[in-house]
Design an enzyme around this catalytic site. Structure first.
Site, short mmCIF file in Angstrom:
data_model
loop_
_atom_site.label_atom_id
_atom_site.label_comp_id
_atom_site.label_asym_id
_atom_site.label_seq_id
_atom_site.Cartn_x
_atom_site.Cartn_y
_atom_site.Cartn_z
N LYS A 1 40.45 54.93 40.38
CA LYS A 1 42.60 55.51 40.60
C LYS A 1 42.77 56.07 38.79
O LYS A 1 42.92 56.71 38.92
CB LYS A 1 42.65 54.68 40.51
CG LYS A 1 43.95 53.23 41.08
CD LYS A 1 44.78 52.64 40.57
CE LYS A 1 44.56 51.20 40.05
NZ LYS A 1 45.83 50.45 39.88
N GLY B 1 29.67 38.01 30.44
CA GLY B 1 27.69 38.16 30.52
C GLY B 1 27.40 37.34 32.08
O GLY B 1 28.99 37.63 33.12
N ASP C 1 45.94 45.78 44.07
CA ASP C 1 45.68 46.74 45.76
C ASP C 1 45.42 46.49 46.44
O ASP C 1 45.57 46.60 47.34
CB ASP C 1 45.62 48.20 44.32
CG ASP C 1 45.66 48.82 42.96
OD1 ASP C 1 47.38 48.74 43.07
OD2 ASP C 1 45.31 49.66 42.48
N ARG D 1 38.17 26.59 31.30
CA ARG D 1 39.47 27.76 30.27
C ARG D 1 40.65 26.78 30.66
O ARG D 1 41.27 27.23 30.06
CB ARG D 1 39.24 28.59 31.33
CG ARG D 1 38.29 29.81 30.67
CD ARG D 1 38.95 31.40 31.02
NE ARG D 1 37.06 31.76 30.60
CZ ARG D 1 36.82 32.41 30.95
NH1 ARG D 1 36.78 33.30 32.28
NH2 ARG D 1 35.63 32.78 30.60
N HIS E 1 43.46 36.89 32.95
CA HIS E 1 42.32 37.14 32.86
C HIS E 1 41.70 37.20 34.24
O HIS E 1 41.05 38.17 34.09
CB HIS E 1 41.45 36.02 31.76
CG HIS E 1 40.61 36.39 31.97
ND1 HIS E 1 39.79 37.58 30.89
CD2 HIS E 1 39.17 35.79 32.28
CE1 HIS E 1 38.66 37.61 31.11
NE2 HIS E 1 38.21 36.51 31.75
N GLU F 1 36.01 40.97 43.00
CA GLU F 1 37.34 39.82 42.50
C GLU F 1 38.61 39.96 43.40
O GLU F 1 38.63 39.46 43.44
CB GLU F 1 38.45 40.22 40.98
CG GLU F 1 39.21 39.48 41.00
CD GLU F 1 39.02 39.33 39.00
OE1 GLU F 1 39.02 40.70 38.39
OE2 GLU F 1 40.68 39.12 38.41
N ARG G 1 37.65 29.04 37.98
CA ARG G 1 36.52 30.26 37.70
C ARG G 1 35.25 29.71 36.67
O ARG G 1 36.44 29.09 35.17
CB ARG G 1 36.43 31.61 37.84
CG ARG G 1 35.18 32.33 37.55
CD ARG G 1 35.10 33.97 37.73
NE ARG G 1 36.49 34.16 36.35
CZ ARG G 1 35.26 34.61 35.22
NH1 ARG G 1 34.49 34.67 35.64
NH2 ARG G 1 36.84 34.73 34.36
N SER H 1 31.36 35.14 37.54
CA SER H 1 31.81 36.87 37.76
C SER H 1 31.23 37.80 38.58
O SER H 1 31.36 38.15 39.85
CB SER H 1 34.08 36.60 37.86
OG SER H 1 33.63 37.37 36.64
C1 SIN Z 1 34.08 36.45 27.52
O1 SIN Z 1 33.61 36.69 27.94
O2 SIN Z 1 34.75 35.48 27.73
C2 SIN Z 1 34.73 36.23 29.56
C3 SIN Z 1 33.90 35.72 30.48
C4 SIN Z 1 34.39 35.35 31.71
O3 SIN Z 1 35.47 35.69 31.90
O4 SIN Z 1 33.61 34.77 32.49
#
Ligand code: SIN
Length: 538
Positions: free
Chosen positions: A36, A50, A213, A280, A341, A365, A376, A381
């Site tokens: 894009k 990472g 998209d 998270r 995120h 994703e 997750r 990812s």
């Molecule tokens: C982060 O560095 O906190 C993101 C890592 C992730 O979302 O897997």
């Protein structure tokens, strides 16, 4: 002037999945890779953390699988997680063979720790993992004669043959954002690797490109979409008027960073014994609760107790960015807030990316494989992207070559539409939609807020659809149309889940219920599909 093009493989999106798949498939096929914006604009390039891989002597695949399943709150597909996790060391090796040098501790790869992991297992390159990997692979792709890169081009819709027993994807209409023409690209295989949809929220850690998209397009084409209610909010993005969407990596908490209230009190103990290294969903919800209860604009993240030399070496990107904003992280805490995120849901796909539509693959994703469940695990990812890219490429190489009937595809018809005289309808709806999603469909939800969001969204949808069918397209309009559909998928999925689980938390249904231990599936849009493909009033 609208025109045609023909290729073997059309890859839509040039993040990690797009690049890796393109590189592998280019050994056998002509690949067309569209992106894009410029090649370097994608979520991968913003990934600081990472790649999770059980590499240390105290770690093993079973522990990594167990952490993934535990974090996914009952919705992780164990077989899928096993297949992906067992491939992790091979993925790291593949990257090293392609010139990626991970941060090292003596002879070994230096492994970082992030929330929800019971072991140090994050292979990283300081806090610039995604940027360095993407830059290196982009360089290799640019030198490859079998890969044509088309920048500043956005897929509008997939072209589907609905007359065959199983729907078949034949190509896509692709909009050139610079010269405003539409090319009908036909391909034997079409791969969507457009990333997630975090931009539907007002505050996000993602680049502007994350407008979902691929998910929206696949849904319009008839693919089933899964688990869109599970939107991951990263607990710590910088809070500063001059910093848009800048992440403060979870690795900072992995190295001892503490979350503090504005009066410097630690608060995570109230929410989870793992404190800053809880998963998270828990950390983001705790921060949201503290901010709402006490009226804070933000909380603080402090790593200043570590030595300045360690901080500068381990987090050069974060150090530099904060310094530019007048915050010396070796001496003071960083103001942070949660922001959207990662899209845990997506297009229902097998691990090789195969969807319900023939010749259409969705990877990374944009896909839902069952690996992330309801939340997750950090740094899983990029790993999923790598494994899916490899499996997708292998599957395509192993199927016999098909002839595509390219010349019968209809050209894009915009003869019935006119230039728009003003853009306010687009910019206003962009802002309104993202605010609605943030305020009504955010970290903590209720039926009342979700229903209110649905009603408001319908008004925006009708207005934008009308505009879309009467005016010439541009990138903002196409993205707006996509984020509207993504928002609708998120709201409908959230409304259908009458419980709280992982990233979906409802004040009306605070408990996790056994009868909801299942994926939320929304079947693809059908019916007027071909009419919508032809962008005209007919
Ligand atoms: C982060 O560095 O906190 C993101 C890592 C992730 O979302 O897997």
């Amino acid at each position: 002037m609208n025109n045609r093009k023909k290729t073997d493989i059309l890859i839509i999106g040039a993040g990690l999945s797009g690049l890796v798949t393109g590189l592998i498939l280019s050994k056998k096929y002509k690949v067309t890779l569209i992106t894009k914006q410029n090649l370097d604009k994608c979520s991968t390039a913003w990934a600081q953390g990472g790649i999770a891989a059980a590499l240390s002597s105290s770690d093993n695949f079973e522990k990594h699988i167990e952490d993934t399943i535990k974090n996914g709150h009952g919705l992780v597909d164990e077989d899928v997680s096993r297949l992906i996790i067992q491939e992790a060391p091979n993925c790291i090796r593949w990257l090293e063979e392609n010139g990626i040098v991970f941060s090292r501790h003596g002879d070994e790869i230096d492994l970082g720790l992030e929330g929800g992991h019971s072991e140090r297992r994050i292979a990283h390159i300081r806090d610039e993992t995604g940027k360095i990997i993407h830059k290196k692979l982009s360089h290799i792709v640019k030198l490859n004669n079998n890969i044509e890169i088309i920048e500043n081009s956005m897929a509008i819709d997939l072209i589907i043959d609905i007359n065959q027993k199983v729907k078949t994807c034949l190509g896509a209409y692709v909009f050139d954002c610079n010269n405003k023409s539409v090319t009908t690209i036909s391909a034997k295989n079409i791969i969507i690797s457009t990333g997630g949809a975090s931009k539907v929220y007002q505050y996000t850690s993602n680049p502007n490109t994350s407008t979902g998209d691929g998910i929206a397009m696949a849904w319009r084409a008839g693919c089933t979409i899964a688990n869109m209610e599970f939107v991951q909010f990263h607990p710590t993005c910088i809070y500063h008027p001059l910093a848009k969407s800048f992440l403060i990596s979870e690795a900072l908490r992995g190295e001892g960073g503490k979350l503090l209230s504005p009066s410097s009190a630690r608060f995570m103990k109230k929410y989870d014994e793992r404190q800053e290294l809880a998963s998270r969903d828990i950390v983001a919800r705790a921060i949201d609760y503290e901010m709402k209860k006490y009226g804070y604009t933000n909380v603080l993240l402090d790593i200043s107790h570590k030595s300045a030399s360690f901080i500068k070496r381990r987090f050069p990107l974060i150090y530099k960015k904060c310094n530019e904003l007048g915050i010396d992280i070796t001496k003071e805490a960083i103001p942070v807030v949660p922001a959207s995120h990662y899209t845990c849901g997506g297009v229902q796909a097998k691990l090789n990316g195969q969807t319900e539509i023939n010749n259409l693959y969705v990877i990374g994703e944009a896909a839902h494989t069952g690996f992330h469940g309801a939340n997750r695990l950090a740094s899983n990812s990029l790993l999923e992207c790598l494994v899916m890219s490899k499996m997708c490429s292998e599957s395509i190489c192993n199927i016999s070559d098909k002839k595509s009937d390219n010349n019968s595809l209809r050209l894009w018809n915009d003869s019935y539409v006119t230039d728009s005289k003003e853009n306010i309808m687009i910019s206003h709806n962009w802002d309104e939609l993202r605010k609605i999603m943030w305020n009504y469909v955010g970290i903590v939800r209720s039926d009342k807020r979700l229903t209110s969001a649905k009603i408001r969204l319908k008004i925006i949808e009708d207005e934008v659809n009308d505009y879309y069918h009467h005016h010439k397209i541009d990138k903002d309009l196409l993205e707006l149309r996509n984020i509207i559909e993504i928002s609708s998928l998120i709201i409908d999925s959230a409304l259908s889940r009458k419980e709280s689980r992982g990233l979906h938390y409802s004040i009306d249904y605070p408990l996790t219920k056994t009868e909801y231990k299942k994926n939320t599936l929304i079947h693809g849009k059908r019916g007027d599909y071909f009419m919508k493909l032809v962008h005209s009033k007919v």
